[in-house]
Design a protein around this motif. Structure first.
Motif, mmCIF file in Angstrom:
data_model
loop_
_atom_site.group_PDB
_atom_site.id
_atom_site.type_symbol
_atom_site.label_atom_id
_atom_site.label_comp_id
_atom_site.label_asym_id
_atom_site.label_seq_id
_atom_site.Cartn_x
_atom_site.Cartn_y
_atom_site.Cartn_z
ATOM 1 N N ALA A 1 0.826 -1.209 0.000
ATOM 2 C CA ALA A 1 0.000 0.000 0.000
ATOM 3 C C ALA A 1 0.861 1.260 0.000
ATOM 4 O O ALA A 1 1.982 1.274 0.512
ATOM 5 C CB ALA A 1 -0.931 -0.001 1.209
ATOM 6 N N ASP A 2 0.325 2.327 -0.579
ATOM 7 C CA ASP A 2 1.010 3.618 -0.550
ATOM 8 C C ASP A 2 0.915 4.260 0.821
ATOM 9 O O ASP A 2 1.769 5.068 1.194
ATOM 10 C CB ASP A 2 0.405 4.558 -1.598
ATOM 11 N N LEU A 3 -0.134 3.906 1.572
ATOM 12 C CA LEU A 3 -0.322 4.467 2.907
ATOM 13 C C LEU A 3 -1.055 3.454 3.774
ATOM 14 O O LEU A 3 -2.015 2.821 3.335
ATOM 15 C CB LEU A 3 -1.141 5.763 2.841
ATOM 16 N N LEU A 4 -0.592 3.296 5.011
ATOM 17 C CA LEU A 4 -1.275 2.459 5.986
ATOM 18 C C LEU A 4 -2.041 3.353 6.953
ATOM 19 O O LEU A 4 -1.478 4.287 7.521
ATOM 20 C CB LEU A 4 -0.261 1.616 6.774
ATOM 21 N N LEU A 5 -3.318 3.070 7.117
ATOM 22 C CA LEU A 5 -4.110 3.725 8.147
ATOM 23 C C LEU A 5 -4.154 2.779 9.338
ATOM 24 O O LEU A 5 -4.882 1.783 9.325
ATOM 25 C CB LEU A 5 -5.526 4.024 7.641
ATOM 26 N N HIS A 6 -3.342 3.070 10.344
ATOM 27 C CA HIS A 6 -3.249 2.209 11.520
ATOM 28 C C HIS A 6 -4.357 2.606 12.493
ATOM 29 O O HIS A 6 -4.257 3.620 13.202
ATOM 30 C CB HIS A 6 -1.867 2.363 12.157
ATOM 31 N N VAL A 7 -5.425 1.814 12.519
ATOM 32 C CA VAL A 7 -6.587 2.119 13.352
ATOM 33 C C VAL A 7 -6.325 1.624 14.771
ATOM 34 O O VAL A 7 -6.006 0.447 14.987
ATOM 35 C CB VAL A 7 -7.859 1.467 12.774
ATOM 36 N N GLN B 1 4.614 -5.506 15.040
ATOM 37 C CA GLN B 1 5.373 -6.752 14.902
ATOM 38 C C GLN B 1 4.916 -7.538 13.677
ATOM 39 O O GLN B 1 5.744 -8.055 12.908
ATOM 40 C CB GLN B 1 5.200 -7.597 16.164
ATOM 41 N N VAL B 2 3.593 -7.625 13.470
ATOM 42 C CA VAL B 2 3.083 -8.344 12.300
ATOM 43 C C VAL B 2 3.430 -7.590 11.019
ATOM 44 O O VAL B 2 3.790 -8.206 10.002
ATOM 45 C CB VAL B 2 1.563 -8.552 12.410
ATOM 46 N N LEU B 3 3.340 -6.256 11.041
ATOM 47 C CA LEU B 3 3.688 -5.474 9.863
ATOM 48 C C LEU B 3 5.152 -5.706 9.471
ATOM 49 O O LEU B 3 5.471 -5.833 8.281
ATOM 50 C CB LEU B 3 3.447 -3.989 10.125
ATOM 51 N N ASP B 4 6.028 -5.773 10.460
ATOM 52 C CA ASP B 4 7.433 -6.072 10.171
ATOM 53 C C ASP B 4 7.573 -7.463 9.564
ATOM 54 O O ASP B 4 8.384 -7.677 8.654
ATOM 55 C CB ASP B 4 8.269 -5.976 11.452
ATOM 56 N N GLU B 5 6.781 -8.398 10.067
ATOM 57 C CA GLU B 5 6.880 -9.784 9.601
ATOM 58 C C GLU B 5 6.458 -9.931 8.148
ATOM 59 O O GLU B 5 6.986 -10.778 7.418
ATOM 60 C CB GLU B 5 6.032 -10.691 10.491
ATOM 61 N N ILE B 6 5.501 -9.116 7.697
ATOM 62 C CA ILE B 6 5.019 -9.228 6.323
ATOM 63 C C ILE B 6 5.722 -8.242 5.389
ATOM 64 O O ILE B 6 5.368 -8.132 4.209
ATOM 65 C CB ILE B 6 3.493 -9.017 6.236
ATOM 66 N N GLY B 7 6.714 -7.509 5.920
ATOM 67 C CA GLY B 7 7.475 -6.593 5.084
ATOM 68 C C GLY B 7 6.829 -5.244 4.882
ATOM 69 O O GLY B 7 7.142 -4.542 3.910
ATOM 70 N N ALA B 8 5.910 -4.856 5.768
ATOM 71 C CA ALA B 8 5.220 -3.574 5.643
ATOM 72 C C ALA B 8 5.653 -2.583 6.710
ATOM 73 O O ALA B 8 5.036 -1.522 6.862
ATOM 74 C CB ALA B 8 3.706 -3.778 5.717
ATOM 75 N N GLY B 9 6.709 -2.916 7.451
ATOM 76 C CA GLY B 9 7.124 -2.069 8.560
ATOM 77 C C GLY B 9 7.602 -0.690 8.146
ATOM 78 O O GLY B 9 7.483 0.268 8.906
ATOM 79 N N GLY B 10 8.119 -0.544 6.934
ATOM 80 C CA GLY B 10 8.646 0.746 6.507
ATOM 81 C C GLY B 10 7.674 1.585 5.712
ATOM 82 O O GLY B 10 8.052 2.659 5.205
ATOM 83 N N ARG B 11 6.435 1.141 5.586
ATOM 84 C CA ARG B 11 5.443 1.870 4.802
ATOM 85 C C ARG B 11 5.012 3.161 5.500
ATOM 86 O O ARG B 11 5.022 3.252 6.727
ATOM 87 C CB ARG B 11 4.208 0.997 4.561
ATOM 88 N N GLN B 12 4.634 4.149 4.689
ATOM 89 C CA GLN B 12 4.110 5.397 5.245
ATOM 90 C C GLN B 12 2.845 5.084 6.055
ATOM 91 O O GLN B 12 1.974 4.341 5.595
ATOM 92 C CB GLN B 12 3.794 6.382 4.122
ATOM 93 N N GLU B 13 2.749 5.666 7.222
ATOM 94 C CA GLU B 13 1.658 5.297 8.128
ATOM 95 C C GLU B 13 0.992 6.541 8.709
ATOM 96 O O GLU B 13 1.653 7.525 9.049
ATOM 97 C CB GLU B 13 2.192 4.414 9.258
ATOM 98 N N LEU B 14 -0.323 6.492 8.807
ATOM 99 C CA LEU B 14 -1.105 7.531 9.466
ATOM 100 C C LEU B 14 -1.923 6.855 10.554
ATOM 101 O O LEU B 14 -2.682 5.923 10.279
ATOM 102 C CB LEU B 14 -2.036 8.228 8.473
ATOM 103 N N ARG B 15 -1.748 7.302 11.788
ATOM 104 C CA ARG B 15 -2.459 6.676 12.901
ATOM 105 C C ARG B 15 -3.856 7.276 13.057
ATOM 106 O O ARG B 15 -4.034 8.493 12.991
ATOM 107 C CB ARG B 15 -1.671 6.837 14.199
ATOM 108 N N ILE B 16 -4.811 6.384 13.278
ATOM 109 C CA ILE B 16 -6.203 6.786 13.458
ATOM 110 C C ILE B 16 -6.624 6.433 14.880
ATOM 111 O O ILE B 16 -6.702 5.243 15.233
ATOM 112 C CB ILE B 16 -7.127 6.076 12.455
#
Length: 393
Positions: free
Chosen positions: A280-286, A303-318
């Motif tokens: 994804a271009d952006l993760l909305l972390h709810v 931890q799961v995001l790191d495991e699937i290779g999404a740990g470095g994605r741009q993130e916006l916390r909700i």
């Protein structure tokens, strides 16, 4: 050791949690209770204890096992749920001692996923995770696996035990499932390339289970996904257009919720589905702002995001569920003016306009993009910093 056939049913449950020094006993038992109820069990009681380390044979120790057995007889329980992973030997020994079905945390989560999977892909992924879990506990698991099958046409082969037959059948089935999932992964990759050519930005909802992702998805897209106050209410990834004035073309995806100690085999099996988040271009972390364990839940999701290779994605916390906390809706920015958090209530819709404005700011439309004709996108289900957060709350 007496012969014992493993029970195949049981819904009247006792919950067991052993403290090995981690703490959080009450919150972990509460979450185990939610998992049990989500699986359809009736919780009759809870038991807890302390140990320095797990007992190799019974995990909880013989004295605690006797206490559990007495409680089973007193309550007529036919299922004991451990909030820990158990080895096959421990599970067998416990079932023999308690004379009822025993299930660990991994098995319980897999059972919930098996109940909730609706799409063909979801069912394949759950079956794959179940078989991988089962394959690690054949040896020393159940007594019937040590027996030689008899009868004309029923033998496994010269000198082949039932254990060897089971292992071979499971291995063959795992191979077939992996082949099918590889095909589905290719389909997802083709769809992803199509969206990239159409210059469509993808936004993925991620978060702890029951944080309100599906409710927010429905609020933003006017979809009617199933949303309930329960763990793992939805499993299958769903995509919808997210039209926002002043923003580029956006697609919103709802993914399966995460949880502490999510079984590794389940993460591996759902890797194709979770690729929507990883790419994804952006993760909305709810985040459930009303949950006192929100920081631990954030860590579990990361931890799961790191495991699937999404740990470095741009993130916006909700920060969701502000209607339960008294927090006002709004946007929080860091010292450089960059949006870091949006406070809202997906249930009431309060603050959702702020999220749309934030997305328009993150993905502003441009003449080059808005002047191009995008390829059509097929909507629908796809079958084939913690300290700053604490300050805000």
């Amino acid at each position: 050791m007496f012969d014992f056939e493993r029970p195949t049913s049981g819904t009247r449950a006792l919950l067991v949690r052993i403290d090995f020094g981690e703490g959080e006993m009450d919150s972990r038992l509460d979450e185990l209770r939610e998992l049990a109820v989500s699986a359809g069990a009736t919780v009759l009681g809870t038991l807890s204890g302390r140990r320095a380390k797990p007992d190799p044979a019974f995990f909880a120790g013989r004295g605690k096992v006797d206490e559990i057995a007495e409680q089973c007889r007193a309550t007529n329980a036919d299922l004991v749920l451990f909030d820990h992973p158990l080895t096959g030997v421990q599970q067998r020994n416990l079932e023999q001692a308690l004379q009822c079905r025993v299930l660990d945390r991994v098995g319980l989560i897999l059972d919930i996923f098996a109940q909730r999977a609706r799409s063909a892909e979801g069912k394949l992924q759950v079956e794959l995770a179940q078989l991988k879990h089962l394959s690690t506990r054949l040896v020393g698991g159940w007594t019937h696996l040590e027996r030689q099958k008899g009868g004309i046409g029923l033998r496994g082969g010269p000198g082949e035990t039932q254990l060897e037959v089971d292992r071979r059948l499971i291995t063959q089935r795992i191979k077939r499932l992996n082949v099918q999932l590889v095909k589905l992964t290719r389909t997802r990759q083709t769809q992803s390339r199509t969206r990239a050519r159409a210059q469509v930005r993808t936004v993925a909802l991620v978060g702890y289970t029951n944080a309100g992702k599906s409710t927010l998805f429905n609020q933003l897209t006017r979809a009617q996904l199933y949303a309930a106050d329960q763990l793992f209410a939805t499993l299958d990834t769903t995509l919808r257009r997210l039209p926002i004035p002043g923003a580029q073309k956006l697609v919103l995806s709802d993914t399966v919720g995460f949880i502490r100690d999510l079984p590794h085999d389940l993460v591996v099996a759902f890797r194709a589905t979770l690729s929507e988040a990883a790419e994804a271009d952006l993760l909305l972390h709810v985040i459930d702002a009303s949950n006192p364990q929100r920081d631990e839940q954030i860590d579990a999701v990361n931890q799961v995001l790191d495991e699937i290779g999404a740990g470095g994605r741009q993130e916006l916390r909700i920060l969701n569920k502000i209607d339960r906390t008294g927090l006002p809706p709004g946007i929080e920015r860091d010292g450089y003016g960059k949006i870091r958090t949006v406070r809202l209530s997906a249930l009431t819709g309060e603050g959702c306009a702020d999220l749309r404005a934030a997305l328009a700011e993150i993905f502003p439309s441009s003449p080059e993009i808005s002047g191009q004709e995008a390829e059509p996108f097929q909507e629908g289900r796809n079958d084939d910093s913690e300290s700053s957060l604490s300050e805000s709350l």
